[in-house]
Design a protein around this motif. Structure first.
Motif, PDB file in Angstrom:
ATOM      1  N   ALA A 297       0.828  -1.206   0.000  1.00 32.55           N
ATOM      2  CA  ALA A 297       0.000   0.000   0.000  1.00 32.55           C
ATOM      3  C   ALA A 297       0.864   1.257   0.000  1.00 32.55           C
ATOM      4  CB  ALA A 297      -0.926   0.000   1.211  1.00 32.55           C
ATOM      5  N   GLN A 298       1.965   1.208   0.683  1.00 33.88           N
ATOM      6  CA  GLN A 298       2.863   2.370   0.739  1.00 33.88           C
ATOM      7  C   GLN A 298       3.434   2.688  -0.638  1.00 33.88           C
ATOM      8  OE1 GLN A 298       5.979   1.921   3.626  1.00 33.88           O
ATOM      9  NE2 GLN A 298       6.655   4.047   3.468  1.00 33.88           N
ATOM     10  N   THR A 299       3.822   1.653  -1.400  1.00 28.14           N
ATOM     11  CA  THR A 299       4.357   1.896  -2.744  1.00 28.14           C
ATOM     12  C   THR A 299       3.275   2.462  -3.665  1.00 28.14           C
ATOM     13  OG1 THR A 299       3.869  -0.368  -3.476  1.00 28.14           O
ATOM     14  CG2 THR A 299       6.025   0.030  -2.503  1.00 28.14           C
ATOM     15  N   LEU A 300       2.071   1.931  -3.565  1.00 25.93           N
ATOM     16  CA  LEU A 300       0.983   2.415  -4.416  1.00 25.93           C
ATOM     17  C   LEU A 300       0.630   3.861  -4.076  1.00 25.93           C
ATOM     18  CD1 LEU A 300      -1.358  -0.713  -4.515  1.00 25.93           C
ATOM     19  CD2 LEU A 300       0.536  -0.117  -6.016  1.00 25.93           C
ATOM     20  N   HIS A 306       2.301  11.071  -6.786  1.00 27.88           N
ATOM     21  CA  HIS A 306       3.030  11.775  -7.837  1.00 27.88           C
ATOM     22  C   HIS A 306       2.190  11.940  -9.104  1.00 27.88           C
ATOM     23  CE1 HIS A 306       7.103  12.304  -6.135  1.00 27.88           C
ATOM     24  NE2 HIS A 306       6.760  11.274  -5.366  1.00 27.88           N
ATOM     25  N   GLY A 307       0.921  11.588  -9.029  1.00 25.92           N
ATOM     26  CA  GLY A 307      -0.004  11.871 -10.121  1.00 25.92           C
ATOM     27  C   GLY A 307       0.009  10.887 -11.263  1.00 25.92           C
ATOM     28  N   ASN A 339       9.506  14.953 -11.637  1.00 24.63           N
ATOM     29  CA  ASN A 339       8.493  14.302 -10.811  1.00 24.63           C
ATOM     30  C   ASN A 339       8.668  12.787 -10.833  1.00 24.63           C
ATOM     31  OD1 ASN A 339       5.933  14.063  -9.317  1.00 24.63           O
ATOM     32  ND2 ASN A 339       5.095  13.334 -11.260  1.00 24.63           N
ATOM     33  N   GLY A 340       8.908  12.227 -12.031  1.00 24.20           N
ATOM     34  CA  GLY A 340       9.098  10.788 -12.146  1.00 24.20           C
ATOM     35  C   GLY A 340      10.351  10.314 -11.436  1.00 24.20           C
ATOM     36  N   ARG A 341      11.424  11.082 -11.554  1.00 26.46           N
ATOM     37  CA  ARG A 341      12.669  10.693 -10.886  1.00 26.46           C
ATOM     38  C   ARG A 341      12.523  10.758  -9.364  1.00 26.46           C
ATOM     39  NH1 ARG A 341      14.807  13.592 -15.406  1.00 26.46           N
ATOM     40  NH2 ARG A 341      14.982  15.510 -14.166  1.00 26.46           N
ATOM     41  N   ASP A 342      11.784  11.744  -8.876  1.00 28.66           N
ATOM     42  CA  ASP A 342      11.523  11.826  -7.432  1.00 28.66           C
ATOM     43  C   ASP A 342      10.752  10.600  -6.952  1.00 28.66           C
ATOM     44  OD1 ASP A 342      12.827  14.226  -7.211  1.00 28.66           O
ATOM     45  OD2 ASP A 342      11.008  15.455  -7.250  1.00 28.66           O
ATOM     46  N   MET A 343       9.768  10.186  -7.746  1.00 32.54           N
ATOM     47  CA  MET A 343       8.982   9.014  -7.376  1.00 32.54           C
ATOM     48  C   MET A 343       9.858   7.770  -7.300  1.00 32.54           C
ATOM     49  SD  MET A 343       5.885   7.091  -9.386  1.00 32.54           S
ATOM     50  CE  MET A 343       7.076   6.382 -10.530  1.00 32.54           C
ATOM     51  N   LEU A 344      10.747   7.585  -8.294  1.00 34.07           N
ATOM     52  CA  LEU A 344      11.625   6.414  -8.300  1.00 34.07           C
ATOM     53  C   LEU A 344      12.552   6.415  -7.085  1.00 34.07           C
ATOM     54  CD1 LEU A 344      12.548   6.131 -12.095  1.00 34.07           C
ATOM     55  CD2 LEU A 344      11.000   4.663 -10.783  1.00 34.07           C
ATOM     56  N   ARG A 345      13.042   7.596  -6.707  1.00 36.40           N
ATOM     57  CA  ARG A 345      13.906   7.669  -5.518  1.00 36.40           C
ATOM     58  C   ARG A 345      13.139   7.256  -4.269  1.00 36.40           C
ATOM     59  NH1 ARG A 345      16.437  12.094  -8.304  1.00 36.40           N
ATOM     60  NH2 ARG A 345      14.830  13.543  -7.555  1.00 36.40           N
ATOM     61  N   ILE A 350      12.032   2.032  -0.264  1.00 35.12           N
ATOM     62  CA  ILE A 350      11.181   1.070   0.442  1.00 35.12           C
ATOM     63  C   ILE A 350      11.025  -0.254  -0.308  1.00 35.12           C
ATOM     64  CG2 ILE A 350       9.865   2.900   1.584  1.00 35.12           C
ATOM     65  CD1 ILE A 350       7.595   2.337  -0.409  1.00 35.12           C
ATOM     66  N   CYS A 351      11.477  -0.331  -1.563  1.00 34.99           N
ATOM     67  CA  CYS A 351      11.362  -1.567  -2.332  1.00 34.99           C
ATOM     68  C   CYS A 351      12.644  -2.371  -2.220  1.00 34.99           C
ATOM     69  CB  CYS A 351      11.083  -1.274  -3.805  1.00 34.99           C
ATOM     70  SG  CYS A 351       9.434  -0.589  -4.115  1.00 34.99           S
ATOM     71  N   ALA A 352      12.500  -3.671  -1.993  1.00 30.00           N
ATOM     72  CA  ALA A 352      13.674  -4.536  -1.937  1.00 30.00           C
ATOM     73  C   ALA A 352      14.349  -4.602  -3.302  1.00 30.00           C
ATOM     74  CB  ALA A 352      13.269  -5.930  -1.464  1.00 30.00           C
ATOM     75  N   LYS A 353      13.562  -4.624  -4.356  1.00 35.26           N
ATOM     76  CA  LYS A 353      14.064  -4.559  -5.722  1.00 35.26           C
ATOM     77  C   LYS A 353      13.124  -3.687  -6.536  1.00 35.26           C
ATOM     78  CE  LYS A 353      15.104  -7.240  -9.889  1.00 35.26           C
ATOM     79  NZ  LYS A 353      15.321  -8.587 -10.492  1.00 35.26           N
ATOM     80  N   LEU A 354      13.678  -2.810  -7.358  1.00 34.40           N
ATOM     81  CA  LEU A 354      12.880  -1.922  -8.198  1.00 34.40           C
ATOM     82  C   LEU A 354      13.541  -1.829  -9.560  1.00 34.40           C
ATOM     83  CD1 LEU A 354      10.578   0.224  -8.554  1.00 34.40           C
ATOM     84  CD2 LEU A 354      12.252   1.923  -7.791  1.00 34.40           C
TER      85      LEU A 354
END
Length: 368
Positions: A297-300, A306-307, A339-345, A350-354
């Motif tokens: 839920a946190q990742t979603l 971020h829209g 915005n997209g780069r901020d989201m990936l950071r 919090i993701c074990a693998k992304l």
């Protein structure tokens, strides 16, 4: 020198400038062809071409000649595409199946200028591109009736290739028999399991037995080689022509809106310009989360904050870790801007693998 001669002299001067500019333009097209080969992109991009025409028409002040300028632009674009096709004649694209299979049809639509090379299974086709033996691989992502193609999902998660374009192929299944066979002769139908599933109502209504093959075209090839009039294959019109089979019944799939989404994957990642604002821009992420309450839920929530509008969320079991899963998301928007780069950071924390699997235009039209 009279007015006619003066005009012709000026036209000759302009023609010389246009020849120089034309040569520069085609030289840039050569670089574009190299980029498209490396990133597994098609020659044609109808949306981009229309944007170019709309933008450049605003440069014409004389409304009486605007339509002629549109024709000039279209012809110039066609010449550029022809030149790129010539340069990409050596491009080699893999797919799973044989000639006439739906994957072959999709690959041909994406890369009409390329050499298409068939493999017997998804993993072999994928790994051949990973090794650098081929430029690109075309694989199915999902079918509108049968759902995701799990093997391809697993390759996307564990492999090193990137999705750079996705196209929809309308699937129309036909019942193909040997020459001389009739519908009344058929006792058994053979095809890929997904094709059998997609024609389940038709198969049950006729009381046919079923047998699964690795793909639709191989099933058709079996009918051709065996000559058994009691066995029919479920496959495409193109397959009937290739193997000389008789179409016993047409469009037998349960859903008449049956569509399969195919992706082209290559070793290089294509990224949109950070300033690009095309509405149909999309991206694919795969990731794992910590095994704790609220982690997914946190990742979603981060993606939504971020829209980015998620169109697709799936989970798949991880082969090496029992009862552990990875997640697959497709979302709309340009992930290459700030915005997209901020989201990936934020997700990386919090993701074990992304993994950003790739970006593509979701409404891309090819080969028109």
């Amino acid at each position: 020198m009279n007015e006619l001669q003066e005009a012709r002299k000026e036209i000759s001067r302009i023609d010389a400038q246009m020849a120089e500019l034309f040569e520069k333009r085609m030289s840039l097209c050569s670089g574009i062809a190299d980029y498209k080969r490396e990133h597994g992109l098609s020659i044609k991009d109808v949306v981009r071409e229309q944007e170019l025409i709309n933008r450049n028409c605003s440069l014409i002040s004389d409304a009486a000649i605007e339509s002629y300028y549109v024709q000039f632009l279209k012809k110039t674009i066609d010449l550029s595409c022809e030149y790129q096709s010539q340069l990409l004649n050596g491009m080699r694209v893999t797919y799973c199946g044989v000639e006439g299979a739906y994957a072959h049809i999709a690959a041909k639509k994406m890369f009409p200028e390329a050499q298409l090379v068939a493999f017997s299974d998804f993993a072999d086709a994928y790994k051949a591109v990973e090794r650098g033996d081929y430029d690109c691989v075309v694989l199915p992502l999902e079918n509108s009736a049968a759902g995701e193609v799990g093997t391809v999902m697993d390759l996307i998660f564990s492999g090193d290739l990137f999705v750079n374009q996705v196209v929809d192929l309308s699937i129309s299944h036909n019942l193909l028999g040997a020459q001389g066979a009739t519908l009344d002769d058929i006792k058994t139908v053979i095809s890929h399991q997904q094709a059998l599933d997609q024609c389940g109502d038709y198969i049950r209504s006729h009381g046919f037995e079923t047998r699964a093959f690795s793909n639709t075209a191989l099933a058709a090839k079996y009918v051709k080689e065996s000559g058994d009039k009691t066995v029919a294959a479920i496959a495409s019109d193109e397959t009937s022509d290739i193997f000389g089979l008789r179409v016993l019944d047409k469009v037998i799939n349960d859903s008449k809106n049956n569509t399969t989404r195919f992706a082209a994957l290559s070793r290089a990642q294509n990224r949109p310009s950070p300033s690009s604002r095309r509405d149909e821009e999309s991206f694919i992420l795969v990731f794992t989360v910590q095994n704790e309450a609220g982690a997914l839920a946190q990742t979603l929530n981060i993606i939504g904050a971020h829209g980015f509008n998620m169109r697709n969320l799936r989970s798949r079991p991880m082969k090496d870790l029992q009862w552990n899963y990875f997640f697959y998301i497709e979302a709309e928007g340009n992930i290459n801007n700030e915005n997209g780069r901020d989201m990936l950071r934020e997700l990386s924390a919090i993701c074990a693998k992304l993994k950003l699997v790739g970006t593509y235009y979701s409404n891309l039209k090819i080969g028109e």
